[in-house]
Design a protein around this motif. Sequence first.
Motif, PDB file in Angstrom:
ATOM      1  N   ARG A 122      28.136  13.856  47.736  1.00 48.89           N
ATOM      2  CA  ARG A 122      29.246  13.280  48.497  1.00 48.89           C
ATOM      3  C   ARG A 122      28.759  12.317  49.564  1.00 48.89           C
ATOM      4  NH1 ARG A 122      31.829  17.838  52.646  1.00 48.89           N
ATOM      5  NH2 ARG A 122      30.248  17.646  54.271  1.00 48.89           N
ATOM      6  N   MET A 123      27.469  12.372  49.912  1.00 47.92           N
ATOM      7  CA  MET A 123      26.940  11.428  50.884  1.00 47.92           C
ATOM      8  C   MET A 123      27.015  10.003  50.362  1.00 47.92           C
ATOM      9  SD  MET A 123      23.572  13.322  52.473  1.00 47.92           S
ATOM     10  CE  MET A 123      23.176  11.908  53.498  1.00 47.92           C
ATOM     11  N   VAL A 124      26.772   9.836  49.059  1.00 49.00           N
ATOM     12  CA  VAL A 124      26.698   8.483  48.498  1.00 49.00           C
ATOM     13  C   VAL A 124      28.018   7.733  48.633  1.00 49.00           C
ATOM     14  CG1 VAL A 124      26.211   7.135  46.433  1.00 49.00           C
ATOM     15  CG2 VAL A 124      24.809   9.140  46.964  1.00 49.00           C
ATOM     16  N   PRO A 125      29.168   8.291  48.174  1.00 44.57           N
ATOM     17  CA  PRO A 125      30.421   7.544  48.361  1.00 44.57           C
ATOM     18  C   PRO A 125      30.790   7.341  49.821  1.00 44.57           C
ATOM     19  CG  PRO A 125      30.859   9.737  47.462  1.00 44.57           C
ATOM     20  CD  PRO A 125      29.388   9.517  47.386  1.00 44.57           C
ATOM     21  N   ALA A 126      30.460   8.303  50.697  1.00 44.26           N
ATOM     22  CA  ALA A 126      30.755   8.124  52.117  1.00 44.26           C
ATOM     23  C   ALA A 126      29.934   6.983  52.710  1.00 44.26           C
ATOM     24  CB  ALA A 126      30.481   9.416  52.875  1.00 44.26           C
ATOM     25  N   MET A 127      28.669   6.913  52.341  1.00 40.03           N
ATOM     26  CA  MET A 127      27.807   5.847  52.845  1.00 40.03           C
ATOM     27  C   MET A 127      28.238   4.483  52.303  1.00 40.03           C
ATOM     28  SD  MET A 127      24.136   7.830  52.573  1.00 40.03           S
ATOM     29  CE  MET A 127      23.163   6.347  52.911  1.00 40.03           C
ATOM     30  N   LEU A 128      28.611   4.449  51.027  1.00 38.29           N
ATOM     31  CA  LEU A 128      29.101   3.192  50.457  1.00 38.29           C
ATOM     32  C   LEU A 128      30.377   2.734  51.156  1.00 38.29           C
ATOM     33  CD1 LEU A 128      28.544   3.932  46.661  1.00 38.29           C
ATOM     34  CD2 LEU A 128      27.356   2.187  48.005  1.00 38.29           C
ATOM     35  N   LYS A 129      31.266   3.681  51.440  1.00 31.83           N
ATOM     36  CA  LYS A 129      32.540   3.357  52.075  1.00 31.83           C
ATOM     37  C   LYS A 129      32.350   2.738  53.453  1.00 31.83           C
ATOM     38  CE  LYS A 129      37.152   3.983  52.022  1.00 31.83           C
ATOM     39  NZ  LYS A 129      38.053   3.560  50.942  1.00 31.83           N
ATOM     40  N   LYS A 130      31.389   3.274  54.208  1.00 35.46           N
ATOM     41  CA  LYS A 130      31.225   2.845  55.597  1.00 35.46           C
ATOM     42  C   LYS A 130      30.050   1.889  55.813  1.00 35.46           C
ATOM     43  CE  LYS A 130      33.597   4.071  58.330  1.00 35.46           C
ATOM     44  NZ  LYS A 130      34.918   3.538  58.753  1.00 35.46           N
ATOM     45  N   GLY A 131      29.359   1.531  54.737  1.00 31.90           N
ATOM     46  CA  GLY A 131      28.308   0.533  54.855  1.00 31.90           C
ATOM     47  C   GLY A 131      26.965   1.039  55.347  1.00 31.90           C
ATOM     48  N   TYR A 132      26.715   2.338  55.277  1.00 31.05           N
ATOM     49  CA  TYR A 132      25.412   2.873  55.682  1.00 31.05           C
ATOM     50  C   TYR A 132      24.363   2.610  54.608  1.00 31.05           C
ATOM     51  CZ  TYR A 132      27.496   5.633  59.487  1.00 31.05           C
ATOM     52  OH  TYR A 132      28.129   6.042  60.627  1.00 31.05           O
ATOM     53  N   LYS A 133      23.146   2.310  55.027  1.00 31.08           N
ATOM     54  CA  LYS A 133      22.029   2.177  54.100  1.00 31.08           C
ATOM     55  C   LYS A 133      21.145   3.420  54.077  1.00 31.08           C
ATOM     56  CE  LYS A 133      23.240  -1.983  53.044  1.00 31.08           C
ATOM     57  NZ  LYS A 133      23.918  -2.221  51.746  1.00 31.08           N
ATOM     58  N   ILE A 134      21.111   4.149  55.194  1.00 32.56           N
ATOM     59  CA  ILE A 134      20.260   5.340  55.294  1.00 32.56           C
ATOM     60  C   ILE A 134      21.115   6.554  55.629  1.00 32.56           C
ATOM     61  CG2 ILE A 134      18.431   6.468  56.625  1.00 32.56           C
ATOM     62  CD1 ILE A 134      17.319   4.408  54.785  1.00 32.56           C
ATOM     63  N   GLY A 135      20.904   7.647  54.893  1.00 37.38           N
ATOM     64  CA  GLY A 135      21.578   8.903  55.167  1.00 37.38           C
ATOM     65  C   GLY A 135      20.587  10.044  55.182  1.00 37.38           C
ATOM     66  N   LEU A 136      20.793  11.001  56.070  1.00 33.13           N
ATOM     67  CA  LEU A 136      19.948  12.186  56.165  1.00 33.13           C
ATOM     68  C   LEU A 136      20.817  13.421  55.994  1.00 33.13           C
ATOM     69  CD1 LEU A 136      17.703  11.242  59.220  1.00 33.13           C
ATOM     70  CD2 LEU A 136      16.891  11.619  56.889  1.00 33.13           C
ATOM     71  N   GLY A 137      20.483  14.254  55.032  1.00 35.38           N
ATOM     72  CA  GLY A 137      21.203  15.502  54.811  1.00 35.38           C
ATOM     73  C   GLY A 137      20.259  16.664  55.017  1.00 35.38           C
ATOM     74  N   ILE A 138      20.640  17.599  55.868  1.00 36.61           N
ATOM     75  CA  ILE A 138      19.751  18.701  56.235  1.00 36.61           C
ATOM     76  C   ILE A 138      20.290  20.019  55.695  1.00 36.61           C
ATOM     77  CG2 ILE A 138      20.878  18.927  58.492  1.00 36.61           C
ATOM     78  CD1 ILE A 138      17.129  19.481  57.802  1.00 36.61           C
ATOM     79  N   ASP A 139      19.392  20.863  55.213  1.00 38.49           N
ATOM     80  CA  ASP A 139      19.804  22.129  54.620  1.00 38.49           C
ATOM     81  C   ASP A 139      19.964  23.212  55.682  1.00 38.49           C
ATOM     82  OD1 ASP A 139      20.595  23.567  52.372  1.00 38.49           O
ATOM     83  OD2 ASP A 139      18.624  24.456  52.105  1.00 38.49           O
ATOM     84  N   GLU A 140      20.497  24.352  55.253  1.00 39.34           N
ATOM     85  CA  GLU A 140      20.743  25.466  56.170  1.00 39.34           C
ATOM     86  C   GLU A 140      19.438  26.057  56.699  1.00 39.34           C
ATOM     87  OE1 GLU A 140      23.235  28.281  54.167  1.00 39.34           O
ATOM     88  OE2 GLU A 140      24.992  26.968  54.216  1.00 39.34           O
TER      89      GLU A 140
END
Length: 424
Positions: free
Chosen positions: A227-245
């Motif tokens: 789900r990070m990918v469509p959110a980043m595409l929607k808002k124009g982000y090039k870098i995303g960081l997802g952290i686990d529990e």
Amino acid sequence: MFQVAAHVLVRAALALALLASNACWAAKAEVPPQPKGSLVIIGGALRGDNAAVWERMVQLAGGKGARIAVFASASASPDKAGKFLVDRFNAYGAKAFFVPVAVRLDGTDYQAAAEDPALADAVRSAGGAFFAGGDQGRITRALKRPDGGNTRMLDALWDLYRRGGMLAGSSAGAAIMSSTMFGHPRPILATLRLGLDESREIAPGLGFIGEDVFVDQHLLVRGRFARMVPAMLKKGYKIGLGIDENTAMVVGPNREVEVVGYRGALLVDLSKAVAQDGPLNVSNVRLSYLDNGDRFNLQTHAFTPAGDKVDNKLDPAKPYFREPLFSADILGNSTVVDLMARLIDSDQPEAIGLSLDSPNGPQPDLGFEFRLTRTNDSVGYMSVLTEAYSVYNMRLDIRPIVVQRPLYQYRPADSAGNPVGAAK
């Protein structure tokens, strides 16, 4: 007469130039300085015995005796959550205190508390602040004015961070770290199929990490990397960081990210990605897995493996795995990282994962294929102690696929191709 007019024009031009210069300097003066503090972004479900993360927060807030402001604004029971967190920080040597700014806190006016000068000064002078998990919308509601402006309390938090203090958050407290966060998102597959409803599923965060990085949490356990990918595409982000529990990303003032804790983080790079309209269809996403102790610099984009991996870079000519790599549930708990680890140490050029829905769900015939590919830039390391992998710069392509419905039972066939048991 002509000379007088020319003189007036020259003076007017000089005056305009001076005004423009002053405006330029004023604009430069209004740019806030780069924060000198650190962020500790936790993916949720932080265990009380995860000493590495708790001790790092106390250390970054000033060490033993550090004053840490605890915000349970996101919690449905802020008084109970706040007390637990204060006790936990104090058990690790801090002097924590509860900040009564929470929408769900009985007997208080959260808006008045967020504008209280004495309370704001107490937070401003602290060594750090911590945001508990829950509903991230409650945090922004408590700290932002109805017109969208900052409350005194939010300004105090920014002052704390800019002068060198520590800001930390778990789950909802992690989501607020970027300028965009998820609000009330649909299930992941629905997001891939339908895209994002910006008015419902996306909301403004507080932006402590900056405008250029998107943050998500509970990432591997819940398969949220997709789900990070469509959110980043929607808002124009090039870098995303997802952290686990039960894991943290520590972001220092030099913009270097260090992973600390139980698992790791996924770095999603869309700088060279190409997307098509309709259900999620994107190619050339770059995916990296940063394990405990790994570092990534957000400015230079340089990776540094942990000390137990740095001398154990994988040799593509000596692969360990030698069978085709496939998963029927790429969104399962840690499945994407497991596939990445096996692929980087394999003789196979690619790994494929699928994501399908229930036959009773909406659009049951629409699924997605996730294709991971090793490239010349892909690099892997393995720990000499735990055999855990770090994987950098793997290519990911996602495309919609048709799932034939209904599904039919498999029937074995003989050498002539006739179903076994069928009439001759």
